[in-house]
Design a protein around this motif. Structure first.
Motif, short mmCIF file in Angstrom:
data_model
loop_
_atom_site.label_atom_id
_atom_site.label_comp_id
_atom_site.label_asym_id
_atom_site.label_seq_id
_atom_site.Cartn_x
_atom_site.Cartn_y
_atom_site.Cartn_z
N GLU A 1 0.86 -1.18 0.00
CA GLU A 1 0.00 0.00 0.00
C GLU A 1 0.90 1.23 0.00
O GLU A 1 1.88 1.27 0.74
CB GLU A 1 -0.90 0.00 1.24
CG GLU A 1 -1.84 1.16 1.29
CD GLU A 1 -2.85 1.06 2.43
OE1 GLU A 1 -3.68 1.97 2.54
OE2 GLU A 1 -2.81 0.09 3.21
N ILE A 2 0.56 2.19 -0.83
CA ILE A 2 1.32 3.44 -0.90
C ILE A 2 0.36 4.61 -0.78
O ILE A 2 -0.69 4.63 -1.44
CB ILE A 2 2.10 3.57 -2.22
CG1 ILE A 2 3.07 2.42 -2.42
CG2 ILE A 2 2.86 4.91 -2.27
CD1 ILE A 2 3.78 2.43 -3.76
N GLU A 3 0.74 5.58 0.01
CA GLU A 3 0.00 6.83 0.10
C GLU A 3 0.92 7.93 -0.44
O GLU A 3 1.98 8.19 0.15
CB GLU A 3 -0.38 7.11 1.55
CG GLU A 3 -1.16 8.39 1.74
CD GLU A 3 -1.58 8.58 3.18
OE1 GLU A 3 -2.76 8.81 3.42
OE2 GLU A 3 -0.70 8.50 4.07
N TYR A 4 0.54 8.50 -1.56
CA TYR A 4 1.33 9.57 -2.18
C TYR A 4 0.90 10.89 -1.57
O TYR A 4 -0.27 11.25 -1.62
CB TYR A 4 1.13 9.58 -3.69
CG TYR A 4 1.60 8.31 -4.36
CD1 TYR A 4 2.93 8.14 -4.68
CD2 TYR A 4 0.71 7.28 -4.64
CE1 TYR A 4 3.39 6.97 -5.28
CE2 TYR A 4 1.15 6.11 -5.24
CZ TYR A 4 2.48 5.96 -5.56
OH TYR A 4 2.92 4.80 -6.14
N LEU A 5 1.84 11.63 -1.02
CA LEU A 5 1.54 12.89 -0.36
C LEU A 5 1.90 14.10 -1.23
O LEU A 5 1.25 15.12 -1.17
CB LEU A 5 2.26 12.97 0.98
CG LEU A 5 1.94 11.79 1.93
CD1 LEU A 5 2.86 11.80 3.13
CD2 LEU A 5 0.48 11.84 2.35
N CYS B 1 7.54 -0.88 6.82
CA CYS B 1 7.03 0.49 6.65
C CYS B 1 8.11 1.37 6.03
O CYS B 1 9.28 1.25 6.38
CB CYS B 1 6.61 1.06 8.00
SG CYS B 1 5.30 0.12 8.81
N PHE B 2 7.68 2.25 5.15
CA PHE B 2 8.58 3.15 4.44
C PHE B 2 8.06 4.58 4.53
O PHE B 2 6.86 4.80 4.45
CB PHE B 2 8.63 2.82 2.94
CG PHE B 2 8.98 1.42 2.58
CD1 PHE B 2 10.27 1.08 2.24
CD2 PHE B 2 8.00 0.44 2.53
CE1 PHE B 2 10.59 -0.22 1.87
CE2 PHE B 2 8.30 -0.85 2.15
CZ PHE B 2 9.60 -1.19 1.83
N GLU B 3 8.97 5.52 4.63
CA GLU B 3 8.67 6.93 4.40
C GLU B 3 9.71 7.42 3.40
O GLU B 3 10.91 7.21 3.61
CB GLU B 3 8.73 7.74 5.68
CG GLU B 3 7.59 7.43 6.62
CD GLU B 3 7.65 8.21 7.92
OE1 GLU B 3 6.57 8.52 8.45
OE2 GLU B 3 8.76 8.49 8.42
N VAL B 4 9.26 8.06 2.34
CA VAL B 4 10.15 8.54 1.29
C VAL B 4 10.27 10.06 1.44
O VAL B 4 9.29 10.79 1.25
CB VAL B 4 9.61 8.17 -0.11
CG1 VAL B 4 10.56 8.68 -1.19
CG2 VAL B 4 9.42 6.66 -0.22
N PHE B 5 11.48 10.50 1.80
CA PHE B 5 11.74 11.91 2.03
C PHE B 5 12.66 12.48 0.96
O PHE B 5 13.36 11.74 0.27
CB PHE B 5 12.43 12.11 3.39
CG PHE B 5 11.51 12.09 4.57
CD1 PHE B 5 10.94 13.26 5.04
CD2 PHE B 5 11.20 10.90 5.20
CE1 PHE B 5 10.10 13.25 6.14
CE2 PHE B 5 10.36 10.87 6.30
CZ PHE B 5 9.80 12.06 6.77
N TYR C 1 7.36 12.69 0.81
CA TYR C 1 6.67 12.49 -0.46
C TYR C 1 5.65 11.36 -0.42
O TYR C 1 4.59 11.44 -1.04
CB TYR C 1 7.67 12.19 -1.58
CG TYR C 1 8.60 13.31 -1.91
CD1 TYR C 1 8.12 14.55 -2.29
CD2 TYR C 1 9.97 13.13 -1.86
CE1 TYR C 1 8.99 15.59 -2.62
CE2 TYR C 1 10.85 14.15 -2.19
CZ TYR C 1 10.34 15.37 -2.57
OH TYR C 1 11.21 16.39 -2.89
N ALA C 2 5.98 10.27 0.26
CA ALA C 2 5.11 9.10 0.26
C ALA C 2 5.36 8.26 1.49
O ALA C 2 6.44 8.31 2.09
CB ALA C 2 5.34 8.27 -1.00
#
Length: 175
Positions: free
Chosen positions: A86-90, A117-121, A132-133
């Motif tokens: 699952e990805i949430e694009y911010l 869990c991932f956070e893409v900065f 970002y996501a």
């Protein structure tokens, strides 16, 4: 790189996270000039593989790299498979020659599965990091011969123990 020490050597704030620099390629962009959604899955895959698998240069391996890539290439006994993502694009991810800062931890660890869990900065070193996501991938550890799930070993659990924290809570519309 991990949160064990920051580049400046100061103690980290907050829960432990793996910081994995991931470079973008020009081909990751779509016609709108930002990272395509299918490319985002590949970037997260790259971060996940670096977090779990050791290559031939063990000196650069992360402390969580509990699987040996050379064993996998020769028909190893264990493999990780993705059961769900699952990805949430911010925000759209623009192209940069500096690597993105992908932060990774385990949101839940079961007998044979784990929620990664991932956070893409934006790149490390930015004065104001931009998120970002956020994403979650459910990984299942399997026996390669039978294809059946197998349990995480105590060694694998110990390596990931410092990086277990709350899972991502996604925004839901209309709830």
């Amino acid at each position: 790189m991990t949160d064990a020490t920051s580049p400046a050597g100061s103690a980290p704030a907050g829960p432990a996270r793996l910081h994995i620099p991931i470079h973008l390629r020009w081909g990751d962009l779509d016609a709108l000039g930002h990272v395509n959604n299918t490319s985002m899955l590949k970037l997260l895959e790259e971060a996940r593989l670096r977090a779990f698998w050791r290559g031939d240069e063990d000196g650069d391996a992360l402390p969580t790299a509990v699987f040996d890539m050379s064993v996998l290439e020769s028909g190893g006994e264990r493999a990780t498979l993705i059961a769900r993502q699952e990805i949430e694009y911010l925000r759209p991810v623009p192209y940069s020659q500096r690597p993105l800062d992908v932060r990774l931890w385990i949101g839940a660890m079961g007998g044979s599965s784990a929620d990664i869990c991932f956070e893409v900065f934006s790149p490390l070193g930015d004065k104001e990091p931009v998120l970002y996501a956020r994403a979650t991938a459910v990984v299942v550890l399997v026996d390669t011969a039978s294809g059946r799930p197998i349990r995480w070993s105590e060694t694998e659990r110990a390596a990931w123990g410092p990086y277990i924290d709350d899972p991502i809570e996604y925004r839901r519309r209309g709830r």
